[in-house]
Write an enzyme that holds these catalytic residues in place. Sequence first.
Site, PDB file in Angstrom:
ATOM      1  N   CYS A 188       0.789  -1.298   0.291  1.00  0.00           N
ATOM      2  CA  CYS A 188      -0.148  -0.280  -0.019  1.00  0.00           C
ATOM      3  C   CYS A 188       0.999   1.550   0.133  1.00  0.00           C
ATOM      4  CB  CYS A 188      -0.929   0.072   1.072  1.00  0.00           C
ATOM      5  SG  CYS A 188      -2.205   1.603   1.222  1.00  0.00           S
ATOM      6  N   CYS A 194      -0.497   3.919   2.574  1.00  0.00           N
ATOM      7  CA  CYS A 194      -0.127   4.050   3.307  1.00  0.00           C
ATOM      8  C   CYS A 194       1.569   4.188   3.753  1.00  0.00           C
ATOM      9  CB  CYS A 194      -0.134   2.375   4.290  1.00  0.00           C
ATOM     10  SG  CYS A 194      -1.850   1.545   3.015  1.00  0.00           S
ATOM     11  N   ASP A 195       2.010   4.032   3.048  1.00  0.00           N
ATOM     12  CA  ASP A 195       3.622   3.424   3.857  1.00  0.00           C
ATOM     13  C   ASP A 195       4.104   4.241   3.276  1.00  0.00           C
ATOM     14  OD1 ASP A 195       3.214   1.564   5.703  1.00  0.00           O
ATOM     15  OD2 ASP A 195       2.521  -0.052   4.488  1.00  0.00           O
TER      16      ASP A 195
END
Length: 309
Positions: A133, A136-137
């Site tokens: 992701c 997300c990261d």
Amino acid sequence: MTKDYDFIIIGAGPAGMTAAVYASRAGMRTALLEAGAPGGKLLKTNKISNWPGIKEEPGSQLAMDMFEHSTSFGAVYEYGNVTEIRDGERKQVICQDGTVFTAPAVLVATGTKERLLGIPGEEEHIGRGISYCAVCDGAFSRNQDVAVIGGGNSALEESVYLTQFASKVYIVMRRDVFRAEQAVIEAARSNPKIEILQNYRPVQVMDKEGKVGGLEIAHAQSGEKKLLPVTGIFPYIGADPVTGFLKELPVLDKQGYMLVNSEMETVVSLLYGAGDVCQKGLRQVVTAASDGAIAAQSAFQKLRSLALL
Ligand code: NAP
């Protein structure tokens, strides 16, 4: 504990949330079951630029708006990690924590789950440099080199997203043919921070002090090996349907996708499928939403015709 509804929707992605709007507006007592956060893949998508009416918006924003909308006509958002569906006059949706939801009609809209690379070093570096992701990261990649694996829409779109943090993004493709749309290919190709390596497959994730220290890749034809000096790896190599809990019912194709008719109904009466979890040609937010609307409306009409509402 048992909870009774008219219509149970499993999965709160675009398909499930749209179905919740249509089902609750039609007056059905509707449950929207989800085991994670509502939004499905929208939550993992940086920008949505093909949802009509909105030129561009973060996926998380569209997810939040859809969620608020989906429960605004009375659909009940319930936690549920479904392990089995039992057919019957009232279908039973059985959850891991022992809760049983029952309804005459059930819609499965559980989408797909990202595939793993299956190479040495992958599993032990998940969360230590390997992420599925970028949204997300990606911020952990500031001023670092990263590799994205795959040549589809997801890989190319997320590569472009990662260039706002990373100093360099390698796209590693096992063939020299993209699966992505032309506009997405152009965006990746024209980005100076992106280098596309075609005909290379990932071989091994290298370790440095417990984190990703590089990615070894090999040329598909010559076998020539290269070591990419990356600290982050983002595999986007496709996904598999989340249908393990349906294995006992005759509703899946060989790959595990749900088989539905034009009313989104399976061969099991009043069991429906919608969105990415179905066998279909075009997996998009807009087609998932369409499936959800059709499924809810079909269920409503059939329940009415059977005097079950
Ligand atoms: P995808 O289109 O299936 O592409 C997967 C990519 O990963 C392909 O390049 C594939 O290569 C490669 N691959 C598969 N297994 C691999 C392995 N073991 N090692 C290395 N590479 C591997 O998957 P996706 O990009 O996740 O998209 C999934 C669906 O969502 C598609 O229908 C896509 O159009 C849709 N989507 C749409 C949008 C949008 O419209 N903006 C955004 C994201 C996703 P091969 O080609 O050689 O198989």
